[in-house]
Design an enzyme around this catalytic site. Structure first.
Site, PDB file in Angstrom:
ATOM      1  N   LYS A  83       0.841  -1.196   0.000  1.00 22.67           N
ATOM      2  CA  LYS A  83       0.000   0.000   0.000  1.00 22.67           C
ATOM      3  C   LYS A  83       0.879   1.250   0.000  1.00 22.67           C
ATOM      4  O   LYS A  83       1.787   1.382   0.842  1.00 22.67           O
ATOM      5  CB  LYS A  83      -0.842  -0.013   1.274  1.00 22.67           C
ATOM      6  CG  LYS A  83      -2.309   0.212   1.046  1.00 22.67           C
ATOM      7  CD  LYS A  83      -3.051  -0.041   2.330  1.00 22.67           C
ATOM      8  CE  LYS A  83      -4.330   0.733   2.340  1.00 22.67           C
ATOM      9  NZ  LYS A  83      -5.008   0.632   3.630  1.00 22.67           N
TER      10      LYS A  83
HETATM   11  C1  E4P Z   1      -8.221   0.878   4.283  1.00 23.44           C
HETATM   12  O1  E4P Z   1      -7.554   0.522   3.372  1.00 23.44           O
HETATM   13  C2  E4P Z   1      -8.258   2.265   4.777  1.00 23.44           C
HETATM   14  O2  E4P Z   1      -7.018   2.626   5.308  1.00 23.44           O
HETATM   15  C3  E4P Z   1      -9.359   2.380   5.786  1.00 23.44           C
HETATM   16  O3  E4P Z   1     -10.546   1.850   5.222  1.00 23.44           O
HETATM   17  C4  E4P Z   1      -9.576   3.794   6.292  1.00 23.44           C
HETATM   18  O4  E4P Z   1     -10.733   3.801   7.076  1.00 23.44           O
HETATM   19  P1  E4P Z   1     -11.091   5.001   8.090  1.00 23.44           P
HETATM   20  O5  E4P Z   1     -11.438   6.194   7.285  1.00 23.44           O
HETATM   21  O6  E4P Z   1     -12.261   4.469   8.866  1.00 23.44           O
HETATM   22  O7  E4P Z   1      -9.873   5.205   8.948  1.00 23.44           O
END
Ligand code: E4P
Length: 214
Positions: A83
Site C-alpha cells: 500500500k
Molecule cells: C483501508 O484501506 C483504509 O485505510 C481504511 O478503510 C480507512 O478507514 P477510516 O477512514 O475508517 O480510517
C-alpha cells in the site's frame, strides 16, 4: 464483488474466516498500531488465515524508501499487496514496484484525477476513502461512480477498492456503483447478515418445529 476485512486484529479475521466470504484483508499504520504488534508479525499471521490479497502499507515518504520497504514487505508472503500513499513519491514508487511484478494498493484517494494517476502508474488497486469524504459533506458514492466511468472509458485494469466504509448501506451503494472490492470493519461485515425479519422468521420456524415434534 470482493469483500475484504479492514483490520489488524487477527482474532477478528479468525472469527470471520469460516463464513467463507472474506476474500482479503487491508491494514494501515493506524490499524496495525491498534493491534499492539509489529506490522511484520500481523501481516505474516493474517497470511496464514486468509488466502487472498493482504495489504500492508509503507511508512516512508520518499520514493526510494517506499521502494525499499515494498521489496521487503513483498518477501513476507506472495499474497502481500504493498500500500502506497497517493503522493508524487507514492505514484512514482507504484510505477517502479508494479514493473517488478509486486502488487500495489494506492491509498488515500479522494478525487477522480488521483485515481487516474494510480491507474496510469499500474496500480493493482485504488483505495478511495468513502467515509472520510462523507464526513466532510462530499459524496463518496459519486467519487466511486466517476472512477468507474473513467476506468471503463480507457479499460484500465486497476481495481476499485472502496475503503473507509462506515455502515452496511455504504456496501450496498458501493456494489451498485460498480466498486470491485469493499473493505470494511468486522462490525460492518457482521451487520450485512442482519435483518429483523430473518430473526423473526427463524424463531417461528424453530417454534413450529418444536411444537410439531413434542
Ligand atoms: C483501508 O484501506 C483504509 O485505510 C481504511 O478503510 C480507512 O478507514 P477510516 O477512514 O475508517 O480510517
Amino acid at each position: 464483488m470482493e469483500f475484504f476485512l479492514d483490520t489488524g486484529i487477527v482474532e477478528e479475521i479468525r472469527g470471520a474466516a469460516p463464513w467463507g466470504i472474506v476474500d482479503g484483508v487491508t491494514t494501515n499504520p493506524s490499524l496495525i498500531a491498534k493491534s499492539g504488534r509489529s506490522q511484520k508479525d500481523v501481516i505474516t499471521e493474517i497470511c496464514t488465515i486468509i488466502d487472498g490479497p493482504i495489504s500492508a502499507e509503507v511508512i516512508s515518504t520518499d520514493q526510494e524508501g517506499m521502494i525499499n520497504e515494498a521489496k521487503e514487505l513483498a518477501t513476507l508472503h506472495d499474497n502481500v499487496v504493498v500500500k502506497l500513499p497517493l503522493t508524487e513519491a507514492g505514484i512514482g514508487a507504484c510505477k517502479v514496484i508494479s514493473g517488478m511484478g509486486i502488487r500495489t494498493n494506492v491509498t488515500l484517494c479522494f478525487s477522480p484525477n488521483q485515481a487516474l494517476l494510480a491507474a496510469k502508474a499500474g496500480a493493482t488497486y485504488i483505495s478511495p476513502f468513502i467515509g472520510r469524504l462523507d464526513d466532510i459533506g462530499h459524496s463518496g458514492v459519486h467519487l466511486i461512480e466517476e472512477i468507474r466511468a473513467i476506468y471503463d472509458n480507457f479499460g484500465y485494469p486497476t481495481k476499485i477498492l472502496a475503503a473507509s466504509i462506515r455502515h452496511a448501506d455504504h456496501v450496498r451503494l458501493m456494489a451498485l456503483a460498480g466498486a470491485d472490492v469493499a473493505t470494511m470493519p468486522i462490525k460492518v461485515m457482521k451487520s450485512l447478515f442482519q435483518h429483523p425479519l430473518t430473526d423473526k422468521g427463524l424463531s417461528s420456524f424453530l417454534a413450529d418445529h418444536e411444537k410439531a415434534n413434542s
